[in-house]
Motif scaffolding. Structure first.
Motif, short mmCIF file in Angstrom:
data_model
loop_
_atom_site.label_atom_id
_atom_site.label_comp_id
_atom_site.label_asym_id
_atom_site.label_seq_id
_atom_site.Cartn_x
_atom_site.Cartn_y
_atom_site.Cartn_z
N HIS A 102 76.21 -18.10 21.53
CA HIS A 102 77.32 -19.04 21.69
C HIS A 102 77.92 -19.41 20.35
O HIS A 102 77.32 -19.24 19.30
CB HIS A 102 76.87 -20.30 22.45
CG HIS A 102 76.06 -21.24 21.61
ND1 HIS A 102 76.62 -22.33 21.00
CD2 HIS A 102 74.75 -21.25 21.29
CE1 HIS A 102 75.68 -22.98 20.33
NE2 HIS A 102 74.54 -22.34 20.49
N ARG A 103 79.13 -19.94 20.42
CA ARG A 103 79.83 -20.38 19.22
C ARG A 103 79.70 -21.90 19.09
O ARG A 103 79.56 -22.61 20.07
CB ARG A 103 81.30 -19.98 19.27
CG ARG A 103 82.12 -20.73 20.27
CD ARG A 103 83.55 -20.21 20.35
NE ARG A 103 84.34 -20.95 21.30
CZ ARG A 103 84.29 -20.81 22.61
NH1 ARG A 103 83.48 -19.93 23.14
NH2 ARG A 103 85.05 -21.52 23.41
N LEU A 130 71.32 -17.76 19.60
CA LEU A 130 72.05 -17.36 18.40
C LEU A 130 73.34 -18.15 18.40
O LEU A 130 74.17 -18.02 19.29
CB LEU A 130 72.36 -15.87 18.37
CG LEU A 130 73.31 -15.42 17.25
CD1 LEU A 130 72.72 -15.72 15.87
CD2 LEU A 130 73.65 -13.95 17.37
N THR A 131 73.49 -19.01 17.41
CA THR A 131 74.68 -19.84 17.27
C THR A 131 75.55 -19.26 16.17
O THR A 131 75.08 -19.07 15.04
CB THR A 131 74.29 -21.29 16.90
OG1 THR A 131 73.42 -21.81 17.89
CG2 THR A 131 75.53 -22.17 16.79
N THR A 132 76.81 -19.00 16.49
CA THR A 132 77.75 -18.55 15.46
C THR A 132 78.69 -19.70 15.13
O THR A 132 79.09 -20.46 16.00
CB THR A 132 78.56 -17.33 15.92
OG1 THR A 132 79.30 -17.66 17.09
CG2 THR A 132 77.67 -16.13 16.18
N SER A 133 78.99 -19.82 13.85
CA SER A 133 79.91 -20.85 13.38
C SER A 133 80.64 -20.32 12.16
O SER A 133 80.26 -19.30 11.59
CB SER A 133 79.16 -22.14 13.05
OG SER A 133 78.25 -21.94 11.99
N TRP A 134 81.64 -21.04 11.74
CA TRP A 134 82.45 -20.58 10.61
C TRP A 134 81.64 -20.42 9.34
O TRP A 134 81.86 -19.53 8.56
CB TRP A 134 83.63 -21.52 10.39
CG TRP A 134 83.21 -22.88 9.90
CD1 TRP A 134 82.81 -23.94 10.65
CD2 TRP A 134 83.12 -23.31 8.54
NE1 TRP A 134 82.48 -25.00 9.86
CE2 TRP A 134 82.66 -24.64 8.54
CE3 TRP A 134 83.37 -22.70 7.32
CZ2 TRP A 134 82.46 -25.36 7.39
CZ3 TRP A 134 83.17 -23.43 6.17
CH2 TRP A 134 82.72 -24.75 6.21
N ALA A 145 66.61 -21.76 16.54
CA ALA A 145 67.73 -20.86 16.81
C ALA A 145 68.07 -20.06 15.56
O ALA A 145 67.85 -20.52 14.44
CB ALA A 145 68.95 -21.66 17.25
N LEU A 146 68.61 -18.90 15.79
CA LEU A 146 69.20 -18.13 14.71
C LEU A 146 70.64 -18.61 14.55
O LEU A 146 71.29 -18.93 15.54
CB LEU A 146 69.21 -16.64 15.04
CG LEU A 146 67.85 -15.95 15.15
CD1 LEU A 146 68.03 -14.53 15.68
CD2 LEU A 146 67.14 -15.93 13.82
#
Length: 175
Positions: A102-103, A130-134, A145-146
């Motif tokens: 997720h973002r 897995l967390t995506t962020s800027w 979490a990664l």
């Protein structure tokens, strides 16, 4: 008098442009992620374990999902990929491992992801995030979490890290 009318028109135009921008921003947020197909990938009919991947469409996340499908294609692991908007009807008890891609958005995960995690807190030992962020640093509090930015060159690295964690859960080992 003429300047006052000009300022009023200018202010109305600015307000209109801001309103249109906010409308499209809201519309994009609500409609993002509607194009993921539910897909099941199993080369073997002898399915012993089920892996749920909850994701949203992005080239980075899609590359990770494809890497996971490729890795497990000759195994007895059944992979089901669902959109983060369809997880409300997903039963976490049905899966041996759950991967959430997720973002980070506006200082939090999306409402659907947060709701799913809250609802399935008893399965937290089977959930990998897995967390995506800027900046690649944002993540949920008190969750293992990664985290990372969506850099395409890093997708294989994250895929390998996720495979390690998924394999540990599927083999009933501690992280």
């Amino acid at each position: 008098m003429n300047n006052l009318q000009f300022l009023r028109k200018f202010a109305l135009i600015i307000i209109f442009m801001i309103s249109v921008f906010l409308f499209f921003l809201f519309w994009n947020t609500q409609n993002m992620g509607n194009d993921i197909n539910n897909s099941v990938n199993a080369e073997s009919f002898n399915v012993e374990q089920k892996l749920l991947i909850i994701t949203e469409p992005s080239p980075f996340k899609d590359l990770i999902v494809e890497g996971l499908k490729d890795y497990y294609k000759n195994s007895t692991v059944l992979i089901e990929v669902v959109n983060d908007k369809s997880i409300a009807v997903t039963d976490a008890a049905y899966f041996k491992a759950i991967l959430v891609l997720h973002r980070w958005e506006a200082n939090a995960p999306t409402r659907n992801i947060q709701s799913f995690l809250d609802k399935n807190e008893s399965f937290k030992n089977t959930i990998i995030i897995l967390t995506t962020s800027w900046n690649g640093l944002e993540k949920l509090e008190n969750v293992d979490a990664l985290t990372g930015a969506s850099v395409m060159n890093n997708a294989p690295i994250f895929t390998n890290k996720l495979i390690e964690r998924i394999d540990l859960i599927l083999e009933n080992k501690k992280l």
